[in-house]
Design a protein around this motif. Structure first.
Motif, PDB file in Angstrom:
ATOM      1  N   ASP A   1      38.387  -6.906  -3.968  1.00 10.87           N
ATOM      2  CA  ASP A   1      37.566  -8.089  -3.690  1.00 10.87           C
ATOM      3  C   ASP A   1      37.572  -8.440  -2.201  1.00 10.87           C
ATOM      4  OD1 ASP A   1      40.130  -8.975  -3.401  1.00 10.87           O
ATOM      5  OD2 ASP A   1      39.958 -10.682  -4.785  1.00 10.87           O
ATOM      6  N   ILE A   2      37.742  -7.403  -1.352  1.00 12.96           N
ATOM      7  CA  ILE A   2      37.662  -7.602   0.102  1.00 12.96           C
ATOM      8  C   ILE A   2      36.554  -6.710   0.652  1.00 12.96           C
ATOM      9  CG2 ILE A   2      40.074  -8.282   0.408  1.00 12.96           C
ATOM     10  CD1 ILE A   2      40.656  -5.438   1.368  1.00 12.96           C
ATOM     11  N   PRO A   3      35.983  -7.058   1.814  1.00 11.85           N
ATOM     12  CA  PRO A   3      34.925  -6.230   2.403  1.00 11.85           C
ATOM     13  C   PRO A   3      35.436  -4.825   2.722  1.00 11.85           C
ATOM     14  CG  PRO A   3      35.020  -8.384   3.467  1.00 11.85           C
ATOM     15  CD  PRO A   3      36.236  -8.277   2.613  1.00 11.85           C
ATOM     16  N   LEU A   4      34.563  -3.851   2.518  1.00 15.10           N
ATOM     17  CA  LEU A   4      34.890  -2.462   2.827  1.00 15.10           C
ATOM     18  C   LEU A   4      34.231  -2.061   4.140  1.00 15.10           C
ATOM     19  CD1 LEU A   4      34.485  -0.901  -0.735  1.00 15.10           C
ATOM     20  CD2 LEU A   4      36.578  -1.747   0.369  1.00 15.10           C
ATOM     21  N   VAL A   5      34.853  -1.103   4.829  1.00 17.60           N
ATOM     22  CA  VAL A   5      34.425  -0.699   6.167  1.00 17.60           C
ATOM     23  C   VAL A   5      34.116   0.787   6.179  1.00 17.60           C
ATOM     24  CG1 VAL A   5      35.070  -0.573   8.605  1.00 17.60           C
ATOM     25  CG2 VAL A   5      35.876  -2.494   7.189  1.00 17.60           C
ATOM     26  N   LEU A   6      33.005   1.148   6.833  1.00 16.67           N
ATOM     27  CA  LEU A   6      32.618   2.540   6.979  1.00 16.67           C
ATOM     28  C   LEU A   6      32.758   2.941   8.441  1.00 16.67           C
ATOM     29  CD1 LEU A   6      31.284   4.976   5.379  1.00 16.67           C
ATOM     30  CD2 LEU A   6      29.135   4.230   6.437  1.00 16.67           C
ATOM     31  N   HIS A   7      33.712   3.806   8.729  1.00 16.83           N
ATOM     32  CA  HIS A   7      33.841   4.382  10.064  1.00 16.83           C
ATOM     33  C   HIS A   7      32.976   5.637  10.130  1.00 16.83           C
ATOM     34  CE1 HIS A   7      37.742   2.351  11.571  1.00 16.83           C
ATOM     35  NE2 HIS A   7      37.170   1.591  10.649  1.00 16.83           N
ATOM     36  N   GLY A   8      32.622   6.050  11.352  1.00 17.40           N
ATOM     37  CA  GLY A   8      31.809   7.248  11.494  1.00 17.40           C
ATOM     38  C   GLY A   8      30.359   7.014  11.127  1.00 17.40           C
ATOM     39  N   GLY A   9      29.776   5.933  11.649  1.00 14.35           N
ATOM     40  CA  GLY A   9      28.397   5.598  11.298  1.00 14.35           C
ATOM     41  C   GLY A   9      27.341   6.369  12.061  1.00 14.35           C
ATOM     42  N   SER A  10      27.715   7.086  13.112  1.00 14.38           N
ATOM     43  CA  SER A  10      26.723   7.806  13.918  1.00 14.38           C
ATOM     44  C   SER A  10      26.228   9.046  13.176  1.00 14.38           C
ATOM     45  CB  SER A  10      27.328   8.229  15.263  1.00 14.38           C
ATOM     46  OG  SER A  10      27.693   7.090  16.025  1.00 14.38           O
ATOM     47  N   GLY A  11      24.935   9.069  12.850  1.00 14.34           N
ATOM     48  CA  GLY A  11      24.366  10.247  12.204  1.00 14.34           C
ATOM     49  C   GLY A  11      24.108  10.094  10.720  1.00 14.34           C
ATOM     50  N   ILE A  12      24.501   8.980  10.131  1.00  8.82           N
ATOM     51  CA  ILE A  12      24.205   8.723   8.721  1.00  8.82           C
ATOM     52  C   ILE A  12      22.787   8.177   8.616  1.00  8.82           C
ATOM     53  CG2 ILE A  12      24.841   7.282   6.727  1.00  8.82           C
ATOM     54  CD1 ILE A  12      27.739   7.512   7.617  1.00  8.82           C
ATOM     55  N   SER A  13      22.074   8.544   7.577  1.00  9.62           N
ATOM     56  CA  SER A  13      20.678   8.141   7.428  1.00  9.62           C
ATOM     57  C   SER A  13      20.556   6.683   6.995  1.00  9.62           C
ATOM     58  CB  SER A  13      19.979   9.020   6.386  1.00  9.62           C
ATOM     59  OG  SER A  13      20.458   8.719   5.082  1.00  9.62           O
ATOM     60  N   GLY A  14      19.377   6.126   7.229  1.00 14.45           N
ATOM     61  CA  GLY A  14      19.116   4.754   6.803  1.00 14.45           C
ATOM     62  C   GLY A  14      19.277   4.586   5.307  1.00 14.45           C
ATOM     63  N   ASN A  15      18.826   5.558   4.521  1.00 21.38           N
ATOM     64  CA  ASN A  15      18.960   5.476   3.060  1.00 21.38           C
ATOM     65  C   ASN A  15      20.418   5.465   2.643  1.00 21.38           C
ATOM     66  OD1 ASN A  15      16.220   5.348   2.484  1.00 21.38           O
ATOM     67  ND2 ASN A  15      16.002   7.576   2.291  1.00 21.38           N
ATOM     68  N   ASP A  16      21.228   6.320   3.283  1.00 18.37           N
ATOM     69  CA  ASP A  16      22.652   6.357   2.947  1.00 18.37           C
ATOM     70  C   ASP A  16      23.350   5.063   3.372  1.00 18.37           C
ATOM     71  OD1 ASP A  16      22.425   8.810   1.782  1.00 18.37           O
ATOM     72  OD2 ASP A  16      23.501   9.929   3.331  1.00 18.37           O
ATOM     73  N   PHE A  17      22.965   4.515   4.523  1.00 19.45           N
ATOM     74  CA  PHE A  17      23.531   3.220   4.920  1.00 19.45           C
ATOM     75  C   PHE A  17      23.226   2.165   3.865  1.00 19.45           C
ATOM     76  CE2 PHE A  17      23.427   4.439   9.643  1.00 19.45           C
ATOM     77  CZ  PHE A  17      24.804   4.497   9.741  1.00 19.45           C
ATOM     78  N   ARG A  18      21.987   2.123   3.408  1.00 16.83           N
ATOM     79  CA  ARG A  18      21.602   1.099   2.431  1.00 16.83           C
ATOM     80  C   ARG A  18      22.352   1.271   1.121  1.00 16.83           C
ATOM     81  NH1 ARG A  18      16.840   1.511   5.513  1.00 16.83           N
ATOM     82  NH2 ARG A  18      16.090   3.371   4.421  1.00 16.83           N
ATOM     83  N   THR A  19      22.592   2.522   0.718  1.00 18.06           N
ATOM     84  CA  THR A  19      23.373   2.760  -0.494  1.00 18.06           C
ATOM     85  C   THR A  19      24.812   2.271  -0.310  1.00 18.06           C
ATOM     86  OG1 THR A  19      22.023   4.688  -1.052  1.00 18.06           O
ATOM     87  CG2 THR A  19      24.161   4.515  -2.133  1.00 18.06           C
ATOM     88  N   CYS A  20      25.386   2.565   0.860  1.00 19.96           N
ATOM     89  CA  CYS A  20      26.742   2.093   1.147  1.00 19.96           C
ATOM     90  C   CYS A  20      26.810   0.566   1.104  1.00 19.96           C
ATOM     91  CB  CYS A  20      27.188   2.592   2.521  1.00 19.96           C
ATOM     92  SG  CYS A  20      27.578   4.352   2.606  1.00 19.96           S
ATOM     93  N   ILE A  21      25.837  -0.079   1.710  1.00 17.28           N
ATOM     94  CA  ILE A  21      25.809  -1.547   1.735  1.00 17.28           C
ATOM     95  C   ILE A  21      25.687  -2.095   0.323  1.00 17.28           C
ATOM     96  CG2 ILE A  21      24.420  -3.535   2.460  1.00 17.28           C
ATOM     97  CD1 ILE A  21      23.786  -1.831   5.039  1.00 17.28           C
TER      98      ILE A  21
END
Length: 285
Positions: A200-220
């Motif tokens: 129940d805490i926010p999760l963090v994604l390191h290594g964001g350079s090069g990930i697609s917009g669609n994959d970012f939205r899925t992660c979010i």
């Protein structure tokens, strides 16, 4: 709108289901570019610098500049010490006024990572600072000097780690890597969804350079609230500056670096859906 706790920024992102960019900076031009971009797009911002980068950007010089810029901003800005490795530098960042720190003990066995994270969290608590930590192992290394293998975060270990350390945000490994990806990123969305369902805490994604917009939205969509971006900014600055060489004077170069950093920040804020997300602003999705 000024220097704020990262915890508060991430709480608003969780409530409104968007991601917040945490942009690594190396000089005052990048700081200025990032804040200008955030102000233009009415987006919250996390400014950060990692301990391994301090050989290029000494903390006692760039740290106060980051804090001063955040305090003068017209949008909420958290100033974050990323991938802290030593108590000495974490303490220094907190003394300077950083509003959050990440202790990276992911290279340790679980028991030691928990013990060291609790120690650093106790120090940060004295300053009222937000605490991020990491479990599992994100590929590569923050400065690109080591080619670390990705170790996917265990759901059970993540639950134990969060419960025992009391941290505010957790960086996990789901196939993400520092630096630019050598091929298409292969992210384990199933593991992300599983971890998000248990914590129940926010999760963090390191290594964001090069990930697609669609994959970012899925992660979010599955709980990622803080997304680290470093290499993409550094590369954008180099690419845009190289196009404009030779410069007639230093200040044209100075302005070009600010513009390049800002363009990369704006591009990622659009992908993270943080544009217009300030309290009282109409959200732009």
């Amino acid at each position: 709108m000024t220097l704020v706790k990262m915890k508060d920024i991430l709480a608003h992102a969780e409530e409104n289901q968007y991601g917040v960019g945490a942009f690594s900076v190396a000089n005052i031009e990048m700081v200025m570019g990032a804040i200008r971009a955030a102000e233009e797009l009415r987006s919250p911002l996390i400014l950060q610098i990692a301990e391994v980068r301090l050989k290029h950007s000494p903390l006692n010089i760039i740290g106060p500049a980051m804090v001063a810029a955040a305090k003068a901003a017209t949008v909420p800005v958290a100033v974050h010490f990323d991938h802290g490795l030593t108590e000495e530098k974490i303490q220094e960042a907190l003394e300077i006024g950083f509003s959050s720190i990440m202790y990276d003990g992911s290279h340790h066995p679980l028991e030691k990572n928990i013990a060291e994270t609790k120690k650093m969290a106790s120090i940060a608590c004295e300053y009222g600072a937000t605490v991020e930590a990491e479990i599992g192992q994100v590929g590569g290394s923050e400065d690109g000097s080591v080619d670390l293998e990705v170790l996917i975060t265990s759901t059970e270990e993540a639950k134990r780690f969060a419960a025992e350390t009391g941290i505010d945000a957790l960086a996990i490994a789901i196939g993400n890597a520092h630096g630019m990806y050598k091929g298409e990123p292969n992210l384990r969305f199933d593991r992300l969804e599983e971890i998000n369902g248990e914590l129940d805490i926010p999760l963090v994604l390191h290594g964001g350079s090069g990930i697609s917009g669609n994959d970012f939205r899925t992660c979010i969509r599955h709980g990622i609230r803080k997304i680290n971006v470093a290499t993409a900014t550094f590369n954008t600055v180099v690419e845009m500056v190289n196009v404009q060489t030779p410069f007639k004077d230093y200040f044209s170069y100075h302005d070009s670096v600010i513009e390049a950093a800002g363009e990369n920040v704006k591009r990622h804020m659009e992908m993270f859906q943080s544009v217009g997300r300030l309290k009282g602003d109409k959200a732009h999705v």
